[in-house]
Design a protein around this motif. Structure first.
Motif, PDB file in Angstrom:
ATOM      1  N   PHE A   1      34.051  35.725  37.773  1.00 42.76           N
ATOM      2  CA  PHE A   1      33.254  36.045  37.075  1.00 42.76           C
ATOM      3  C   PHE A   1      33.493  37.315  35.737  1.00 42.76           C
ATOM      4  O   PHE A   1      34.279  37.958  36.071  1.00 42.76           O
ATOM      5  CB  PHE A   1      31.892  36.642  37.702  1.00 42.76           C
ATOM      6  N   LYS A   2      33.124  36.862  34.628  1.00 46.04           N
ATOM      7  CA  LYS A   2      33.326  37.885  33.666  1.00 46.04           C
ATOM      8  C   LYS A   2      32.275  39.050  33.448  1.00 46.04           C
ATOM      9  O   LYS A   2      31.040  38.876  32.943  1.00 46.04           O
ATOM     10  CB  LYS A   2      33.196  37.081  32.056  1.00 46.04           C
ATOM     11  N   ALA A   3      32.449  40.137  34.244  1.00 47.07           N
ATOM     12  CA  ALA A   3      31.520  41.116  34.648  1.00 47.07           C
ATOM     13  C   ALA A   3      32.387  42.219  35.354  1.00 47.07           C
ATOM     14  O   ALA A   3      33.366  42.075  35.660  1.00 47.07           O
ATOM     15  CB  ALA A   3      30.196  40.803  35.460  1.00 47.07           C
ATOM     16  N   PRO A   4      31.704  43.392  35.191  1.00 48.89           N
ATOM     17  CA  PRO A   4      32.542  44.667  35.770  1.00 48.89           C
ATOM     18  C   PRO A   4      32.417  44.296  37.402  1.00 48.89           C
ATOM     19  O   PRO A   4      31.545  43.721  38.039  1.00 48.89           O
ATOM     20  CB  PRO A   4      31.464  45.607  35.444  1.00 48.89           C
ATOM     21  N   HIS A   5      33.344  44.995  37.836  1.00 46.37           N
ATOM     22  CA  HIS A   5      33.500  44.770  39.413  1.00 46.37           C
ATOM     23  C   HIS A   5      34.050  46.024  40.162  1.00 46.37           C
ATOM     24  O   HIS A   5      34.518  47.207  39.205  1.00 46.37           O
ATOM     25  CB  HIS A   5      34.884  43.720  39.973  1.00 46.37           C
ATOM     26  N   PHE A   6      33.676  46.404  41.342  1.00 48.13           N
ATOM     27  CA  PHE A   6      33.753  47.364  41.996  1.00 48.13           C
ATOM     28  C   PHE A   6      35.177  47.478  42.927  1.00 48.13           C
ATOM     29  O   PHE A   6      36.101  47.369  42.537  1.00 48.13           O
ATOM     30  CB  PHE A   6      32.441  48.073  42.991  1.00 48.13           C
ATOM     31  N   LYS A   7      34.625  46.698  44.146  1.00 50.15           N
ATOM     32  CA  LYS A   7      35.994  46.686  45.184  1.00 50.15           C
ATOM     33  C   LYS A   7      36.135  45.273  45.567  1.00 50.15           C
ATOM     34  O   LYS A   7      37.250  45.087  46.296  1.00 50.15           O
ATOM     35  CB  LYS A   7      35.800  47.772  46.288  1.00 50.15           C
ATOM     36  N   GLU A   8      35.249  44.457  45.324  1.00 47.72           N
ATOM     37  CA  GLU A   8      35.375  43.104  45.659  1.00 47.72           C
ATOM     38  C   GLU A   8      35.470  42.293  44.514  1.00 47.72           C
ATOM     39  O   GLU A   8      34.749  42.425  43.440  1.00 47.72           O
ATOM     40  CB  GLU A   8      34.240  42.582  46.625  1.00 47.72           C
ATOM     41  N   PHE A   9      36.082  41.136  44.685  1.00 49.31           N
ATOM     42  CA  PHE A   9      36.040  39.900  43.443  1.00 49.31           C
ATOM     43  C   PHE A   9      36.398  38.798  44.072  1.00 49.31           C
ATOM     44  O   PHE A   9      37.126  38.550  45.019  1.00 49.31           O
ATOM     45  CB  PHE A   9      36.814  40.537  42.547  1.00 49.31           C
ATOM     46  N   VAL A  10      35.699  37.647  43.284  1.00 44.86           N
ATOM     47  CA  VAL A  10      36.210  36.556  43.613  1.00 44.86           C
ATOM     48  C   VAL A  10      37.345  35.865  43.082  1.00 44.86           C
ATOM     49  O   VAL A  10      37.701  35.924  41.732  1.00 44.86           O
ATOM     50  CB  VAL A  10      35.169  35.327  43.160  1.00 44.86           C
ATOM     51  N   VAL A  11      38.240  35.041  43.823  1.00 43.10           N
ATOM     52  CA  VAL A  11      39.747  34.643  43.373  1.00 43.10           C
ATOM     53  C   VAL A  11      39.707  33.076  43.397  1.00 43.10           C
ATOM     54  O   VAL A  11      39.240  32.642  44.341  1.00 43.10           O
ATOM     55  CB  VAL A  11      40.955  35.339  44.142  1.00 43.10           C
ATOM     56  N   ASN A  12      39.562  32.387  42.481  1.00 43.03           N
ATOM     57  CA  ASN A  12      39.568  30.821  42.215  1.00 43.03           C
ATOM     58  C   ASN A  12      40.792  30.153  42.211  1.00 43.03           C
ATOM     59  O   ASN A  12      41.800  30.667  41.410  1.00 43.03           O
ATOM     60  CB  ASN A  12      38.644  30.244  41.093  1.00 43.03           C
TER      61      ASN A  12
END
Length: 462
Positions: A388-399
């Protein structure tokens, strides 16, 4: 070392002088007079650092054993129960029998220690969330959300709850389990597929005179930070609904407190605050709200209050017990009949140890490391991180779609390489393709992240 060490009381000059006088010596060197000179080092010991406690523990483990075990496997799994360092002081305090064996403090005259600890917990949760009243714990984030939804329905006398499509699926299941017996309907608001943000126009369309509350998670289950929280709250309030915000409390060391952008009720998961993962539990539900009578009397769970005893001294007790089932039975505000008191004490000790500055520094460390991980992973061919094109903290999606790999293939391949990857999302969010949710915290060193990237790169090249 100049001056007294903050954690070694006897390092103060006055203490050292008193000790030497008691022992009848004029200098510390005299304590070593029986050691042959050739056995003494003769120079300061070369110790690397200073290092954080978790790095010292890890270095000691590595030196004591050349064999890597499952405990040494980097774990990039979060999704509601996250790997964070628990300071030794937290475990020490909560293992004391005064706390460890305590239960509900129905008799305040013999429970002042536990009552004060829980009152301190409530106070710190209020400061952290920007709210004015907090109870002294729920079972977990999911149960706190279910109680908050029913609380909102009782306050507004409405029966529809709007939640984001990106809500944690298990949290959604628990919410529905709480809502159905109370006759509440739970509906999901769609999101922008590019940014992950809630679709504001869809939210406005779904609002109506029967909406009791709008719920949002920030950071979201999928890791991105919801940047429209203030606007979402305004839409909720314009429609006469309450605004419920779910949080990871660690993130509030940097992110704005929900109370400052209009939240009426705040829920969250307190496990990151000094509680070990423990294979998934016990957890710690956070619930706080505004200091209005209509809110407080509908709150679930126990509230600890500060009062005066018969001699005018400060004392602590369970407050507003007429809301609870041990007094009101079936007319109680909730049927929750216990709490996570020991986990709440751990959270209070953890927050007291870190303080506001320490919590902010922790958040900065997490952001630096998670963004390093996203950058490195995104450099791999066919990998998109974050999705996602958004700010992130400690988690994120990997495709993984561009690499021609399935989420399960990556997960199994990483395990064989000695790395625990993220949580596969294909079953929960099929629209995201072959993706997984990764978590990076202060426990993940650069070497761990590089090891993950190397292992994933090897799978791509296979």
């Amino acid at each position: 070392m100049g001056g007294a060490h903050p954690y070694i009381p006897n390092s103060a000059e006055g203490s050292k002088k008193a000790l030497m006088e008691f022992l009848g010596i004029s200098s510390v060197e005299e304590l070593y007079s029986d050691l042959p000179p050739d056995l003494r080092l003769g120079r300061p010991l070369k110790v690397p650092g200073p290092l954080p406690e978790q790095e010292i523990l890890r270095a000691i483990r590595e030196k004591l054993s050349g064999v890597r075990t499952a405990l040494d496997m980097p774990v990039f799994l979060g999704a509601g129960c996250w790997p964070h360092h628990v300071p030794a002081a937290v475990d020490f305090v909560v293992s004391r029998t005064e706390f460890y064996t305590s239960y509900t403090p129905y008799q305040p005259e013999v429970s002042q220690g536990m009552l004060q600890a829980l009152w301190e917990y409530q106070s710190m949760i209020c400061e952290l969330t920007g709210m004015e009243v907090a109870n002294c714990s729920m079972y977990d984030w999911a149960s706190a959300l279910g109680e908050a939804a029913r609380m909102a329905a009782r306050i507004t006398r409405r029966d529809r709850i709007l939640v984001p499509r990106t809500i944690h699926p298990e949290r959604l299941e628990v919410l529905r389990a709480y809502a159905e017996p109370a006759g509440l309907r739970v509906e999901q608001v769609p999101y922008d597929r590019e940014t992950g943000q809630m679709d504001l126009e869809a939210l406005k369309t779904m609002m109506g005179p029967d909406v009791a509350a709008v719920y949002v998670e920030n950071p979201s289950y999928l890791g991105f930070i919801e940047t429209q929280v203030r606007a979402i709250g305004e839409v909720a309030h314009d429609g006469g609904a309450l605004y419920i915000v779910g949080v990871d409390p660690i993130s509030l060391g940097l992110l704005e407190a929900p109370g400052r952008y209009g939240a009426d009720i705040v829920v969250g998961e307190g496990q990151p605050l000094g509680n070990h993962m423990n294979f998934g539990g016990p957890l710690l539900g956070i619930l706080a709200c505004r200091a209005e009578r209509r809110f407080i009397w509908q709150m679930p769970g126990r509230i600890i209050g500060l009062t005066l005893d018969s001699e005018g001294r400060k004392a602590f007790c369970m407050a507003l017990q007429a809301r609870e089932q041990h007094i009101r039975r079936e007319k109680a505000s909730s049927n929750i009949c216990t709490n996570e008191a020991l986990c709440a004490v751990a959270a209070a000790v953890y927050l007291a140890l870190l303080g506001p500055r320490g919590l902010r520094e922790l958040c900065e460390t997490i952001i630096y490391r998670s963004h390093y991980a996203m950058k490195r992973l995104d450099e791999l061919p066919g990998i998109k991180a974050p999705l996602f094109k958004a700010p992130h903290f400690k988690e994120f999606v990997v495709n993984y779609d561009g690499a021609g790999l399935t989420a399960e293939e990556v997960h199994e391949g990483l395990l064989k390489a000695g790395v625990h990857g993220g949580k596969p999302l294909t079953g929960e969010f099929p629209e995201l393709g072959q993706s997984a949710l990764y978590c990076v915290t202060e426990l993940h060193r650069k070497e761990d992240i590089d090891r993950l990237v190397e292992a994933l790169g090897a799978l791509i090249r296979r």
